[in-house]
Motif scaffolding. Structure first.
Motif, short mmCIF file in Angstrom:
data_model
loop_
_atom_site.label_atom_id
_atom_site.label_comp_id
_atom_site.label_asym_id
_atom_site.label_seq_id
_atom_site.Cartn_x
_atom_site.Cartn_y
_atom_site.Cartn_z
N ALA A 58 0.87 -1.18 0.00
CA ALA A 58 0.00 0.00 0.00
C ALA A 58 0.90 1.22 0.00
N TYR A 59 0.52 2.21 -0.76
CA TYR A 59 1.36 3.40 -0.93
C TYR A 59 0.47 4.62 -0.74
N VAL A 60 0.78 5.41 0.26
CA VAL A 60 0.03 6.66 0.44
C VAL A 60 0.92 7.79 -0.08
N PHE A 61 0.47 8.42 -1.16
CA PHE A 61 1.27 9.45 -1.83
C PHE A 61 1.19 10.78 -1.09
N GLN A 62 2.19 11.62 -1.36
CA GLN A 62 2.23 12.93 -0.71
C GLN A 62 0.95 13.72 -1.00
N GLY A 63 0.51 13.66 -2.26
CA GLY A 63 -0.75 14.35 -2.62
C GLY A 63 -1.96 13.47 -2.42
N LEU A 64 -1.77 12.30 -1.83
CA LEU A 64 -2.78 11.29 -1.49
C LEU A 64 -3.32 10.52 -2.68
N ALA A 65 -3.50 11.18 -3.82
CA ALA A 65 -3.94 10.50 -5.06
C ALA A 65 -5.24 9.73 -4.88
N LEU A 66 -6.19 10.36 -4.17
CA LEU A 66 -7.53 9.74 -4.11
C LEU A 66 -8.18 9.91 -5.48
N PHE A 67 -8.90 8.91 -5.92
CA PHE A 67 -9.53 9.00 -7.24
C PHE A 67 -10.68 10.01 -7.19
N PRO A 68 -10.57 11.11 -7.94
CA PRO A 68 -11.57 12.18 -7.79
C PRO A 68 -12.96 11.82 -8.31
N HIS A 69 -13.02 10.78 -9.18
CA HIS A 69 -14.31 10.42 -9.77
C HIS A 69 -15.02 9.32 -8.99
N MET A 70 -14.43 8.94 -7.84
CA MET A 70 -15.05 7.86 -7.05
C MET A 70 -15.40 8.40 -5.65
N THR A 71 -16.41 7.81 -5.04
CA THR A 71 -16.74 8.18 -3.67
C THR A 71 -15.68 7.61 -2.73
N ALA A 72 -15.73 8.04 -1.47
CA ALA A 72 -14.77 7.52 -0.48
C ALA A 72 -14.88 6.00 -0.41
N THR A 73 -16.10 5.48 -0.39
CA THR A 73 -16.30 4.02 -0.30
C THR A 73 -15.66 3.32 -1.50
N HIS A 74 -15.87 3.86 -2.70
CA HIS A 74 -15.31 3.21 -3.88
C HIS A 74 -13.79 3.34 -3.94
N ASN A 75 -13.26 4.45 -3.41
CA ASN A 75 -11.81 4.58 -3.31
C ASN A 75 -11.26 3.46 -2.43
N VAL A 76 -11.91 3.23 -1.29
CA VAL A 76 -11.43 2.21 -0.35
C VAL A 76 -11.60 0.80 -0.93
N MET A 77 -12.69 0.62 -1.68
CA MET A 77 -12.95 -0.72 -2.27
C MET A 77 -11.95 -1.06 -3.38
#
Lengths: 239, 223
Positions: A88-107
């Motif tokens: 698992a890699y947590v990037f400095q800018g976090l790189a959360l997928f902007p087109h997905m909800t928090a739940t879908h990011n985690v899934m």
């Protein structure tokens, strides 16, 4: 909450050599389960180490082994692609997928062998565990800095990684929030029982987190050991 | 006055847009790959329909897909003697080739707007290159892809020169809207010219308006 049968905890051993222009990285890492803080000033090569370990960049020479898995061996021509390294890699800018909800990011990183409903339920549990259960159906654009960090951490642990890499994810946060997240990381790592390599230039953060500290300057390791030894008289890396 | 030519142009442009969507996304992905050998050369070749006179473009297409060429022969063999040239397929091909550079440019803009760390994040989360493409790259590039398709559709709708050379002035007895306008003008039927010109202009402006809105959304997405 990790998978029911998490893989046996194993340490990370890496020898990495990379030359790019005038910069040369030449390091040997040994990271047992627990938190290793890699510290150094900007441009010292600490983020490059994470990229090499993750397989996002390839060293000129080197070997990366996690437990009994050889991820990279330049001499033998072994190079496991990033998506097959269970990390698992947590990037400095976090790189959360902007087109997905928090739940879908985690899934996203969860094994798709399990039914979708089960994965969704587990994602919600994880979001609640890191204190942002209320964000499930929202997208990253609406998150505060601290909320985004928590979602990124939930996404990272959701796939029960065998190695966690954090690239200065807390650098933009204020001290109180940083302390909360450091405590959260500590408890998550204790639960996973895997090595976590945390890149930071914050001495205070390294003191709070690091079981082992590695100080790096100009691509070379200059000190390693316990925080009390390596950071005894250090208040800032810019000194 | 008949609206059949507009309907024919609409059908040609729709199929041409589907063709350019697939080809344009593929070519844009290839061109965004930094290690592609002779990338600048392929980039120039893809853009060349923008600068060639339509008759030159039409001539090249005739040479490539004409009845004496391998492509034309294979097509005839596959489709029971039907030719590409002087048929609906020829009109689609001419319209598609003309609009392809616009689609490729817009899709590339969409692809280049994606933060590389989002792609790296997908990889570290176990996504294969194909899964990364379909779940991260293409959805994030969607505004660019859609804007490209709309611009390409508007361009395909109005193709004249290349269509005339490859498909002729009639497809099953009907001209495309652009050819109809020329025919009516030569026949002195100004009212028909005005009506058809107005209809194609309104359609084209509407397409470009929505394409611009989508492109702006792309920039908001990046912020």
């Amino acid at each position: 909450m990790p998978d029911p049968d998490p893989p046996k905890p194993a340490g990370l051993e890496a020898t990495l050599r990379l030359a790019r222009g005038e910069f040369t990285l030449d390091v040997e890492l040994s990271c047992p389960p627990g938190i290793t803080c890699v510290m150094g000033p900007s441009g010292s090569g600490k983020s490059t180490i994470l990229a090499l370990v993750a397989g996002l960049a390839v060293p000129d020479l080197g070997r990366i082994v996690l437990g009994d898995q050889v991820w990279l061996d330049r001499e033998k021509g072994i190079a496991v692609p990033t998506h097959k390294r269970h990390l698992a890699y947590v990037f400095q800018g976090l790189a959360l997928f902007p087109h997905m909800t928090a739940t879908h990011n985690v899934m996203y990183g969860m094994s798709r062998d399990k039914p979708r409903a089960e994965r969704m339920e587990r994602a919600r549990e994880l979001l609640a565990k890191v204190g942002v259960g209320h964000l499930g159906s929202r997208r990253p654009r609406t998150f505060s800095g601290g909320e985004a960090q928590r979602v990124a951490l939930a996404r990272a642990i959701a796939r029960s990684p065998q190695l966690v890499l954090l690239d200065e994810p807390f650098s933009a946060l204020d001290r109180d929030l940083r302390k909360q997240l450091v405590d959260l990381v500590r408890s998550l790592v204790a639960e996973l029982g895997v090595p976590l390599v945390h890149v930071t230039h914050s001495v205070a953060e390294a003191r709070m987190l690091g079981d082992q500290i590695i100080r790096i300057e100009k691509g070379k390791i200059v000190a390693r050991g316990k925080a009390s030894d390596v950071l005894a008289n250090v208040t800032s890396l810019d000194e | 006055m008949t609206w059949e030519p507009l309907w024919l142009s609409f059908k040609v442009a729709s199929v041409a847009t589907l063709v350019t969507l697939v080809a344009g996304v593929g070519i844009a992905l290839l061109l965004s790959w930094r290690k592609l050998p002779a990338r600048d050369f392929f980039d120039a070749v893809t853009s060349v329909p923008l600068v060639l006179p339509p008759t030159v473009l039409g001539y090249y297409l005739l040479v490539i897909v004409g009845n004496n060429g391998a492509v034309g022969d294979t097509w005839k063999w596959l489709f029971d003697g039907r030719t590409i040239i002087f048929n609906f397929e020829g009109a689609v091909l001419a319209a598609a080739v003309g609009s392809l550079p616009l689609v490729v440019r817009s899709v590339r803009l969409g692809l280049e707007s994606i933060d590389p760390n989002l792609i790296n994040a997908a990889r570290t989360l176990g996504a294969s290159p194909l899964r990364t493409l379909f779940t991260v790259v293409l959805p994030l590039a969607a505004p660019g892809i859609i804007a490209g398709c709309m611009t390409g559709f508007a361009r395909a709708l109005g193709d004249y020169g290349a269509t005339l050379m490859v498909a002729g002035s009639r497809i099953d007895g009907t001209p495309t809207a652009s050819i109809y306008i020329m025919d009516q003008m030569l026949g002195g039927k100004d009212e028909n010219v005005v009506a058809m010109a107005a209809a194609t202009t309104i359609f084209g402006v509407a397409m470009l308006y929505f394409a611009n809105k989508l492109t702006r959304r792309l920039h908001i997405h990046r912020a």
